[in-house]
Design an enzyme around this catalytic site. Structure first.
Site, short mmCIF file in Angstrom:
data_model
loop_
_atom_site.label_atom_id
_atom_site.label_comp_id
_atom_site.label_asym_id
_atom_site.label_seq_id
_atom_site.Cartn_x
_atom_site.Cartn_y
_atom_site.Cartn_z
N HIS A 75 -100.34 76.20 16.38
CA HIS A 75 -99.35 75.79 17.38
C HIS A 75 -98.81 77.05 18.03
CE1 HIS A 75 -96.86 76.64 13.87
NE2 HIS A 75 -95.76 76.54 14.59
N HIS A 77 -95.60 78.48 18.44
CA HIS A 77 -94.36 79.20 18.19
C HIS A 77 -94.64 80.70 18.14
CE1 HIS A 77 -92.00 75.53 16.50
NE2 HIS A 77 -91.77 75.72 17.79
N ASP A 79 -94.13 83.11 16.26
CA ASP A 79 -94.59 83.80 15.06
C ASP A 79 -96.05 83.45 14.72
OD1 ASP A 79 -93.46 81.22 14.56
OD2 ASP A 79 -93.53 81.59 12.40
N HIS A 80 -96.70 82.69 15.58
CA HIS A 80 -98.07 82.23 15.29
C HIS A 80 -99.13 82.70 16.28
CE1 HIS A 80 -97.36 79.32 11.94
NE2 HIS A 80 -96.13 79.49 12.37
#
Length: 288
Positions: A75, A77, A79-80
């Site tokens: 996904h 976000h 932090d990804h």
């Protein structure tokens, strides 16, 4: 986790899976985002993580010059997925996985905001696959935490990379407007039906070695929260802040706004099922 998964070091979890921990610990990432490399001769990279030069260098060191067949994102976000463009530039690999999603959400969050620069070369539908030499990854659509969330199943070993849908250290944030409780619960049912999954590798927290039992616990926790909300409504407690005060005793007041988003997700689900109605800034229980 910090003892057996030091930041930046490649750790082999099983013959086809290596984990590299990003140095981005926080209240919503636990010890940091865990990036996974799948494969031996050639590799896929799952959740490349934050836009951080040290983490990118650690990933390139772990890849060791091998061909990268895909950069997969569960996904979007921050932090990804933000490291994906730099990793693509360094390796030539395509960015594959979830659909792009940009949401202007200024509300109180208990997780990261969205990555506005995410631009996939290919979006995977549920059940589509990416493969290399000796490995096959199948996408499993798991909306709820975000509407574009995917998990990835490693067919050769029974491992499932669960992103933020199932985490090993905390329950998943489900925050409207994009987070959807009904979709999240349905996605838990999807995982419950996948009896072939032997182990979960989440983006945050420890590996989950008894996944069916763990998912049942997550579903039970959400049903308990829903029961709390229904009881409070029956008592005449209809404002979300008042519910949070009763449901989250001892919670840091700075996190009350984020907890309210979770309560709201439950209320919107109950509303869609015809059990509650909104009245100005409050909610009320409808007759059964």
């Amino acid at each position: 986790m910090t003892d057996d998964a030091p930041t930046g070091l490649a750790m082999t979890l099983e013959p086809l899976v290596v984990r590299v921990l990003a140095n981005n610990p926080s209240p919503f990432t636990n010890t940091g985002t865990q990036t996974y490399l799948v494969g031996t001769t050639d590799v896929a990279v799952i959740d490349p993580g934050p836009d951080d030069a040290e983490h990118l260098a650690a990933l390139l060191a772990a890849i060791g010059g091998r061909p990268v067949r895909a950069i997969l994102c569960t996904h979007t976000h921050r932090d990804h997925s933000p490291a994906a463009p730099a990793l693509k530039a360094a390796t030539g690999a395509p960015i594959i996985g979830c659909a792009p999603l940009v949401l202007d959400d200024a509300g109180p969050r208990a997780d990261a905001a969205f990555d506005t620069g995410y631009a996939p070369d290919r979006v995977l539908a549920d059940g589509e696959q990416v493969a290399g030499q000796g490995w096959t990854l199948t996408s499993v659509a798991t909306p709820g935490h975000t509407s574009n969330h995917l998990c990835f199943a490693l067919e050769e070993s029974g491992a499932l990379f669960t992103g933020d849908h199932v985490m090993g250290w905390s329950t998943t944030v489900v925050a409207p407007p994009d987070g959807n409780m009904a979709a999240y619960m349905a996605s838990l049912d999807t995982l419950m039906a996948r009896v072939q999954d032997r182990i979960y590798y989440p983006a945050h927290g420890d590996a989950i070695e008894r996944p069916q039992r763990f998912v049942r616990g997550l579903a039970g926790h959400r049903k308990q929260r829903e029961g709390q909300i229904v009881r409070l409504l029956a008592e005449g407690v209809g404002a979300v802040p008042a519910m949070v005060a009763r449901m989250y005793v001892g919670l840091d007041p700075q996190l009350h706004g984020a907890a309210g988003r979770s309560v709201l997700a439950h209320l919107l689900d109950l509303q869609a099922r015809g059990r509650v109605a909104a009245a100005d800034d409050s909610w009320q229980l409808l007759p059964a």
